[in-house]
Motif scaffolding. Structure first.
Motif, PDB file in Angstrom:
ATOM      1  N   TYR A 185       7.758  10.045   0.401  1.00 10.12           N
ATOM      2  CA  TYR A 185       7.350  10.179  -0.989  1.00 10.12           C
ATOM      3  C   TYR A 185       7.154  11.658  -1.298  1.00 10.12           C
ATOM      4  O   TYR A 185       7.162  12.508  -0.400  1.00 10.12           O
ATOM      5  CB  TYR A 185       6.059   9.393  -1.264  1.00 10.12           C
ATOM      6  CG  TYR A 185       4.825   9.918  -0.560  1.00 10.12           C
ATOM      7  CD1 TYR A 185       3.905  10.727  -1.219  1.00 10.12           C
ATOM      8  CD2 TYR A 185       4.571   9.596   0.777  1.00 10.12           C
ATOM      9  CE1 TYR A 185       2.767  11.206  -0.576  1.00 10.12           C
ATOM     10  CE2 TYR A 185       3.441  10.069   1.431  1.00 10.12           C
ATOM     11  CZ  TYR A 185       2.542  10.871   0.746  1.00 10.12           C
ATOM     12  OH  TYR A 185       1.422  11.353   1.385  1.00 10.12           O
ATOM     13  N   ARG A 186       6.967  11.960  -2.582  1.00  9.10           N
ATOM     14  CA  ARG A 186       6.772  13.339  -3.025  1.00  9.10           C
ATOM     15  C   ARG A 186       5.363  13.504  -3.584  1.00  9.10           C
ATOM     16  O   ARG A 186       4.868  12.640  -4.313  1.00  9.10           O
ATOM     17  CB  ARG A 186       7.801  13.710  -4.098  1.00  9.10           C
ATOM     18  CG  ARG A 186       9.229  13.794  -3.567  1.00  9.10           C
ATOM     19  CD  ARG A 186      10.222  14.107  -4.681  1.00  9.10           C
ATOM     20  NE  ARG A 186      11.553  14.375  -4.159  1.00  9.10           N
ATOM     21  CZ  ARG A 186      12.452  13.429  -3.869  1.00  9.10           C
ATOM     22  NH1 ARG A 186      12.149  12.149  -4.061  1.00  9.10           N
ATOM     23  NH2 ARG A 186      13.638  13.758  -3.391  1.00  9.10           N
ATOM     24  N   PHE A 187       4.761  14.638  -3.257  1.00  5.18           N
ATOM     25  CA  PHE A 187       3.442  14.912  -3.819  1.00  5.18           C
ATOM     26  C   PHE A 187       3.136  16.396  -3.692  1.00  5.18           C
ATOM     27  O   PHE A 187       3.295  16.989  -2.621  1.00  5.18           O
ATOM     28  CB  PHE A 187       2.350  14.098  -3.108  1.00  5.18           C
ATOM     29  CG  PHE A 187       1.040  14.078  -3.858  1.00  5.18           C
ATOM     30  CD1 PHE A 187       0.824  13.157  -4.870  1.00  5.18           C
ATOM     31  CD2 PHE A 187       0.039  14.991  -3.565  1.00  5.18           C
ATOM     32  CE1 PHE A 187      -0.362  13.130  -5.586  1.00  5.18           C
ATOM     33  CE2 PHE A 187      -1.155  14.988  -4.273  1.00  5.18           C
ATOM     34  CZ  PHE A 187      -1.359  14.047  -5.277  1.00  5.18           C
ATOM     35  N   CYS A 231       0.857  -1.188   0.000  1.00  4.50           N
ATOM     36  CA  CYS A 231       0.000   0.000   0.000  1.00  4.50           C
ATOM     37  C   CYS A 231       0.889   1.233   0.000  1.00  4.50           C
ATOM     38  O   CYS A 231       2.064   1.179   0.385  1.00  4.50           O
ATOM     39  CB  CYS A 231      -0.984   0.010   1.160  1.00  4.50           C
ATOM     40  SG  CYS A 231      -0.303   0.365   2.773  1.00  4.50           S
ATOM     41  N   GLY A 232       0.330   2.338  -0.454  1.00  7.93           N
ATOM     42  CA  GLY A 232       1.085   3.574  -0.550  1.00  7.93           C
ATOM     43  C   GLY A 232       1.223   4.254   0.792  1.00  7.93           C
ATOM     44  O   GLY A 232       0.522   3.950   1.764  1.00  7.93           O
ATOM     45  N   GLN A 233       2.122   5.225   0.836  1.00 11.55           N
ATOM     46  CA  GLN A 233       2.437   5.865   2.111  1.00 11.55           C
ATOM     47  C   GLN A 233       1.511   7.022   2.442  1.00 11.55           C
ATOM     48  O   GLN A 233       1.694   7.677   3.463  1.00 11.55           O
ATOM     49  CB  GLN A 233       3.893   6.300   2.111  1.00 11.55           C
ATOM     50  CG  GLN A 233       4.837   5.104   2.079  1.00 11.55           C
ATOM     51  CD  GLN A 233       6.274   5.507   2.296  1.00 11.55           C
ATOM     52  OE1 GLN A 233       6.832   6.254   1.499  1.00 11.55           O
ATOM     53  NE2 GLN A 233       6.866   5.036   3.373  1.00 11.55           N
ATOM     54  N   ASP A 234       0.491   7.252   1.610  1.00 12.83           N
ATOM     55  CA  ASP A 234      -0.544   8.185   2.032  1.00 12.83           C
ATOM     56  C   ASP A 234      -1.455   7.540   3.067  1.00 12.83           C
ATOM     57  O   ASP A 234      -2.207   8.222   3.757  1.00 12.83           O
ATOM     58  CB  ASP A 234      -1.338   8.701   0.839  1.00 12.83           C
ATOM     59  CG  ASP A 234      -1.863   7.590  -0.058  1.00 12.83           C
ATOM     60  OD1 ASP A 234      -1.383   6.455   0.043  1.00 12.83           O
ATOM     61  OD2 ASP A 234      -2.757   7.867  -0.875  1.00 12.83           O
ATOM     62  N   ASP A 239       7.864  13.021   4.777  1.00 11.56           N
ATOM     63  CA  ASP A 239       8.735  12.135   5.553  1.00 11.56           C
ATOM     64  C   ASP A 239       7.869  11.082   6.251  1.00 11.56           C
ATOM     65  O   ASP A 239       7.013  11.419   7.073  1.00 11.56           O
ATOM     66  CB  ASP A 239       9.503  12.956   6.586  1.00 11.56           C
ATOM     67  CG  ASP A 239      10.558  12.146   7.337  1.00 11.56           C
ATOM     68  OD1 ASP A 239      10.442  10.905   7.378  1.00 11.56           O
ATOM     69  OD2 ASP A 239      11.487  12.754   7.898  1.00 11.56           O
ATOM     70  N   ARG A 240       8.089   9.801   5.939  1.00  9.87           N
ATOM     71  CA  ARG A 240       7.258   8.735   6.498  1.00  9.87           C
ATOM     72  C   ARG A 240       8.066   7.763   7.360  1.00  9.87           C
ATOM     73  O   ARG A 240       7.624   6.643   7.625  1.00  9.87           O
ATOM     74  CB  ARG A 240       6.566   7.963   5.370  1.00  9.87           C
ATOM     75  CG  ARG A 240       5.712   8.822   4.473  1.00  9.87           C
ATOM     76  CD  ARG A 240       4.634   9.559   5.259  1.00  9.87           C
ATOM     77  NE  ARG A 240       3.517   8.694   5.611  1.00  9.87           N
ATOM     78  CZ  ARG A 240       2.615   8.968   6.538  1.00  9.87           C
ATOM     79  NH1 ARG A 240       2.719  10.095   7.237  1.00  9.87           N
ATOM     80  NH2 ARG A 240       1.619   8.142   6.778  1.00  9.87           N
ATOM     81  N   ARG A 241       9.208   8.225   7.847  1.00  6.49           N
ATOM     82  CA  ARG A 241      10.017   7.319   8.681  1.00  6.49           C
ATOM     83  C   ARG A 241       9.306   6.965   9.987  1.00  6.49           C
ATOM     84  O   ARG A 241       9.314   5.803  10.413  1.00  6.49           O
ATOM     85  CB  ARG A 241      11.373   7.964   8.977  1.00  6.49           C
ATOM     86  CG  ARG A 241      12.308   7.994   7.778  1.00  6.49           C
ATOM     87  CD  ARG A 241      13.565   8.784   8.090  1.00  6.49           C
ATOM     88  NE  ARG A 241      13.247  10.188   8.366  1.00  6.49           N
ATOM     89  CZ  ARG A 241      14.126  11.076   8.831  1.00  6.49           C
ATOM     90  NH1 ARG A 241      15.374  10.694   9.072  1.00  6.49           N
ATOM     91  NH2 ARG A 241      13.766  12.332   9.038  1.00  6.49           N
ATOM     92  N   ALA A 242       8.671   7.944  10.609  1.00  6.41           N
ATOM     93  CA  ALA A 242       7.972   7.662  11.866  1.00  6.41           C
ATOM     94  C   ALA A 242       6.803   6.717  11.627  1.00  6.41           C
ATOM     95  O   ALA A 242       6.543   5.804  12.427  1.00  6.41           O
ATOM     96  CB  ALA A 242       7.494   8.960  12.510  1.00  6.41           C
ATOM     97  N   ALA A 243       6.077   6.915  10.510  1.00  2.00           N
ATOM     98  CA  ALA A 243       4.955   6.027  10.198  1.00  2.00           C
ATOM     99  C   ALA A 243       5.450   4.616   9.917  1.00  2.00           C
ATOM    100  O   ALA A 243       4.813   3.627  10.327  1.00  2.00           O
ATOM    101  CB  ALA A 243       4.186   6.565   8.999  1.00  2.00           C
TER     102      ALA A 243
END
Length: 651
Positions: A194-196, A167-170, A202-206
């Protein structure tokens, strides 16, 4: 409607579907002068058709197979019993030395992965996974954007006979865990972000939280995608693909699980839909090779995220040795012509977009014909019904030689039910035809096929890519209830569909969100086609809600362009357009300006959940918040259910 097609076929005699038809005629002794005749054979003789697909694309398996179709009744049809094969082996067996993947990020960074490098990375990561104890049937999951590592990780997983899900990081960590947690995965592959829309997310914490929510993990791999610092508790992606390993492919049963795709979760907990190696392989070879006529070295680009089944389909472009273009970013940043410019830059032959993107380009005055799109021969559209206006727009503003291919299918079969081929004309407002091997009909309430009338979309004979099962549904109860409860033994998909007298297909929207006003039914798509082309309207959502007091409330929610006010004259223009162009019986009770329309994370409007909210169902029971692109909107619609008059004031 125009007097004739907006595009007429002039197929290349070297097109795969032409060569396939010639072979089929030679084998069967049956004349197949046009696509319609080929389709009729493909659904009347399932064994002959799918056996010929197997032979034409040189599918490889241990010991061949016992027969094509051992048991036809649905659910439970058994395809190619005795066959043992591997999807990833077929992806990586060809390709030559040119580019396999071209990965582009929103900031313009472009990375090319050639075929030898792709094979090497897949083999290396498969060796690393094997070192973690991953084997056939184990689950590997990805929390990843649409970039090369996602493709490599998937193919490596499949090569081992293990099961993939992504699944995507959104998605937030909790939303991803609601899906992956069902699978008890062994390894997680996550990106740092990811970029948008001009921003780095930044999704390191997630990713760290997701890891903590999955107690069965043995290891977590972190992909450096946006250039943040690493996490010492995770294995760097570069390390996981650093050690060379010999390529190896575990051949598994035809229906062994390849991946688990999750439903949107819009009517409860997301359900895991399991697809098998063999069914996906054959269905995607047919779709890519015959319907799309993708050829070695051609560029294939469909705008998608890893959340959507189209990502899985895009990877299958590699099955026919095409080059796949991956894009991580917004389709309209820095401007609405971004996808067309990418198609120009990378000499794309088949470009896939959404109806919403085509409408937005038309409103913004985008002129793709001003670009060098000489390689482009197909523009594909899926995800929602395609408005009639888009057909002429593509012909006039992209080019009359470009075929506009509207397709309808679903995550459920990870393929299409209806679409086009190089041999089918394109009529405004219609999908050209049922796809090969798909026994597609529109049925009335009595289970009888109808033509030129709206009916339920049904498939009367099995397809190889119908789900193997639902995850954690040991007796198949949920699977049967999802597709076979209405017409036993026949797949009911949940869409309203019309089969036209010339064999085309018109999708009117979901049958469970039909507008049933005074006994007269209308698909929501018919309303959107009218309203969303009006100046000042960015997007619309129409709902027909049966109320507890026996009443029926049909509001139209509109998102306005910046600076536009929903005043009396605009309301009048909206209702007049619906009355004249859609149906005088389906003029809405209220037109309400709203801050936004909630969608699934693959961009589909949440009609049924909003309907349930308007009927007073609590948010927690109506849907999974993690499945929604803007969860805060749900509370707005829940408040609106308690006080319908508040809509305009709160917007």
């Amino acid at each position: 409607m125009s007097a004739g097609p907006v595009w007429r076929p002039d197929p290349d005699p070297d097109a795969s579907i032409i060569r396939f038809t010639c072979r089929a005629e030679a084998v069967t002794g049956r004349s197949m002068a046009d696509y319609r005749e080929l389709w009729k054979w493909s659904v009347e003789d399932l064994e002959g058709f799918w056996g010929e697909v197997w032979e034409y694309f040189d599918v490889r398996s241990d010991n061949g197979f016992d027969r094509v179709l051992d048991d036809e009744p649905m659910p439970g049809a058994r395809w190619f019993p005795g066959a043992r094969l591997n999807y990833a082996e077929h992806v990586l067996r060809g390709g030559g030395d040119g580019p396999a993947l071209i990965a582009v990020t929103e900031d313009g960074t472009t990375t090319s992965v050639d075929w030898p490098e792709l094979r090497s990375r897949v083999a290396a990561f498969a060796g690393w996974l094997r070192g973690q104890g991953v084997g056939p049937g184990d689950r590997v999951v990805g929390y990843l954007p649409n970039a090369a590592p996602a493709v490599v990780a998937f193919l490596a997983t499949a090569s081992l006979g293990a099961v993939w899900s992504v699944c995507g990081q959104d998605y937030g960590a909790d939303g991803a865990a609601a899906r992956f947690g069902q699978l008890a995965p062994t390894v997680l592959v996550a990106a740092d972000g990811y970029r948008f829309n001009g921003r780095v997310h930044d999704r390191r914490a997630a990713a760290a939280r997701l890891r903590d929510l999955l107690p069965t993990l043995r290891a977590t791999v972190l992909v450096d995608h946006v250039g943040t610092s690493g996490d010492p508790t995770m294995v760097p992606w570069a390390e996981a693909v650093a050690t060379p390993a010999p390529p190896a492919f575990e051949r598994v049963d035809f229906d062994a699980p390849l991946w688990v795709l999750f439903s949107s979760g819009t009517t409860g907990a997301p359900k895991g839909i399991v697809h098998g190696h063999g069914g996906v392989l054959l269905e995607h070879l047919k779709l890519m090779g015959l319907h799309n006529d993708l050829r070695p070295g051609e560029r294939f680009f469909w705008y998608t995220t890893t959340n959507w089944m189209m990502w899985n389909l895009v990877v299958s472009g590699l099955l026919v040795d095409a080059t796949v273009v991956l894009y991580d970013g917004s389709p309209v940043f820095p401007g609405p012509d971004r996808l067309w410019r990418l198609a120009e830059e990378h000499r794309v032959s088949v470009l896939g977009v959404s109806p919403g993107y085509l409408l937005a380009c038309a409103k913004a005055g985008v002129e793709p014909s001003a670009l060098d799109l000489g390689a482009l021969r197909v523009v594909g559209s899926t995800g929602a019904p395609l408005p009639v206006s888009c057909y002429s727009w593509v012909s006039e503003h992209v080019g009359p030689s470009v075929q506009l291919v509207s397709t309808s299918g679903g995550t459920d079969v990870v393929s299409g039910f209806a679409g086009s081929a190089p041999t089918t004309p394109v009529w405004p407002g219609e999908i050209s035809a049922p796809m090969l091997g798909v026994a597609l009909e529109a049925w009335d309430a009595d289970g009888k096929p109808v033509v030129d009338e709206v009916g339920e979309l049904v498939v009367t004979r099995p397809m190889p890519s119908m789900p193997v099962a639902f995850w954690d549904d040991p007796d198949g109860t949920r699977y049967r209830e999802a597709y076979f409860a209405t017409y036993p033994g026949v797949w009911r998909h949940g869409d309203w569909m019309t089969v036209t007298g010339r064999g085309g297909v018109v999708i009117s929207g979901r049958s469970d969100s039909t507008l049933n006003r005074h006994g007269v039914r209308l698909g929501s798509a018919d309303v959107y086609a009218v309203v969303e082309k009006l100046p000042g309207i960015r997007e619309a959502l129409v709902i027909g809600a049966e109320l507890a007091d026996g009443g029926y409330w049909m509001p139209l929610f509109v998102v306005l362009e910046d600076g536009v006010v929903l005043d009396g004259p605009l309301r009048d223009r909206i209702t007049a357009a619906i009355r004249a162009e859609a149906s005088p019986r389906h003029v809405p009770d209220d037109v309400i300006a709203v801050p936004g329309i909630p969608h699934t994370r693959t961009g589909k409007k949440l009609e049924v959940p909003v309907k349930r909210l308007l009927q007073g169902v609590p948010v927690e029971r109506a849907l999974d918040r993690g499945a929604v692109d803007d969860p805060a909107l749900l509370d707005f619609y829940a408040r609106l259910a308690r006080n319908p008059a508040s809509g305009a004031a709160e917007s």
